[in-house]
Design an enzyme around this catalytic site. Sequence first.
Site, PDB file in Angstrom:
ATOM      1  N   ASP A  53     117.765 -51.921 -64.850  1.00  0.00           N
ATOM      2  CA  ASP A  53     119.139 -52.413 -64.844  1.00  0.00           C
ATOM      3  C   ASP A  53     119.413 -53.171 -63.545  1.00  0.00           C
ATOM      4  O   ASP A  53     118.488 -53.699 -62.924  1.00  0.00           O
ATOM      5  CB  ASP A  53     120.097 -51.220 -65.008  1.00  0.00           C
ATOM      6  CG  ASP A  53     121.317 -51.563 -65.851  1.00  0.00           C
ATOM      7  OD1 ASP A  53     122.100 -52.426 -65.399  1.00  0.00           O
ATOM      8  OD2 ASP A  53     121.500 -50.983 -66.930  1.00  0.00           O
ATOM      9  N   SER A  99     125.952 -51.353 -74.036  1.00  0.00           N
ATOM     10  CA  SER A  99     125.210 -50.897 -72.857  1.00  0.00           C
ATOM     11  C   SER A  99     125.496 -49.441 -72.544  1.00  0.00           C
ATOM     12  O   SER A  99     124.664 -48.753 -71.953  1.00  0.00           O
ATOM     13  CB  SER A  99     125.617 -51.717 -71.632  1.00  0.00           C
ATOM     14  OG  SER A  99     125.106 -53.006 -71.683  1.00  0.00           O
ATOM     15  N   HIS A 111     126.840 -52.096 -63.215  1.00  0.00           N
ATOM     16  CA  HIS A 111     126.335 -51.827 -64.559  1.00  0.00           C
ATOM     17  C   HIS A 111     125.311 -50.697 -64.567  1.00  0.00           C
ATOM     18  O   HIS A 111     125.368 -49.777 -65.382  1.00  0.00           O
ATOM     19  CB  HIS A 111     125.730 -53.116 -65.111  1.00  0.00           C
ATOM     20  CG  HIS A 111     125.345 -53.062 -66.544  1.00  0.00           C
ATOM     21  ND1 HIS A 111     124.130 -52.576 -66.980  1.00  0.00           N
ATOM     22  CD2 HIS A 111     126.015 -53.442 -67.658  1.00  0.00           C
ATOM     23  CE1 HIS A 111     124.078 -52.666 -68.298  1.00  0.00           C
ATOM     24  NE2 HIS A 111     125.200 -53.182 -68.732  1.00  0.00           N
TER      25      HIS A 111
END
Length: 448
Positions: free
Chosen positions: A194, A389, A236
């Site tokens: 990520d 996600s 994220h």
Amino acid sequence: MKKASHPISYMALAVLAMAMTACGGTPAVTPSPEASQPTTQTLKLVTVRIGAGVTEGALKASVPGSEVLVFDHATSRAVLSVPETRGTLQAASLNSLSLGALDAGVLAVEPNVVVSAPDDVQAMGMTTWAGGATTWAGGMTTWAGGALTWAGGASFLDASTMADVQAYWNRLELSRAHTLMPEKGTGIKVAVIDTGVDLAHPLLQNSLDTTLDWDFVGNDDSPAEETALDSGKYGHGTATVGIILQMAPNTKIQMYRALKPDGSGSMDKVVAAVNKAVANGARVINMSLGTTSDSSALNTAIAAALAKGIVVVNSVGNAGTEGLLYPSRKLDSASFAATSGLIGVGSVTKDLKRSSFSQYALNMSLTAPGEQVLTTYPGSKLMRATGTSFAAPAVTGAVALAMSAGVTNVSTLSTGLRTSVTPNQDVTFNSKLGTGTLNVGSFADLYR
């Protein structure tokens, strides 16, 4: 991007868009990326068939200047990144570089595409916690496992937010799963590929394996999120990790940073990250990322992981359209059977209907709640995350939970996930949302 709405006052910090993602069989194949997919200028990715007698050193020496990204005798495949310094790089020219003298042959040559998220304004709402604690100063006892309290016993969440978190856990029947599997992920390494992670976040302390992580963007051993508050995907990776740890709080997270704060990265870095996770003993890999282009190189890396009993969980995309992003797109195909251990996860609402942004298809594995999920955010903060996600890591955590209880066969885990679900309630899209929504409690029931 849309911002989260909630009766509590929140301060908008950043907005994310949906997570990025991403065995060769026919000789001399050169995949063509879709026109919208940019590529890097200097590398090609070359998938090679290798015989039992071929060594990694000999393969590298056969193609001067190359880097071996994957080398796996179990699948008889390897992947090289090769500088394109001699004009157009093709299979024939590679075979002439003495690959033909080895027991090896080129299966595919492909551009090193940029892996990035589509610009979907509904992909992810990102906010920071403003109504409660923004720092825990060492006072927090635990994040996951049901305890959200200060060391002194007082919850740092207000009653409304705590009720919302409990509703999310109840939808997944998480408490029952933790009762059935008190190991809660103990002994299981989970790799997250990520944007990086907040290494100093107080809710993630003791959960990060900082001896086996890597930053493929900065090429160092500190995969920290870059401080870029206004870039689209900042935070994220930290958010993804926080969701995994709610499901399996005793797991150890290996962070592999392959994506920049804007959510983009190159395919060679994603392939290398998968290979590193395999080498470092990860049992589950979470890839909340995707691309529109198939990749023989990434297929090879994933196949090598599956062959070693590693489950690979992938988000399916946030465009709201039919058809999954790659690599989930390859599910239930000649490349990856539905029970192969590659899992494609979509998002549903709290009432188990398709999230408007979630992509859908007949070959999706299952769904998980992916809207307004409370999780961790850089700077010792919390956030509410929305997107496929953040549906995928709930499944990743569930797999880690089961693995810690001794369930290790990837086919058994794939089948169990899909047969223990709660039925979805979307009359229009049910047939294209996999078998249903993740039910961690029912999943645990299969094995305890």
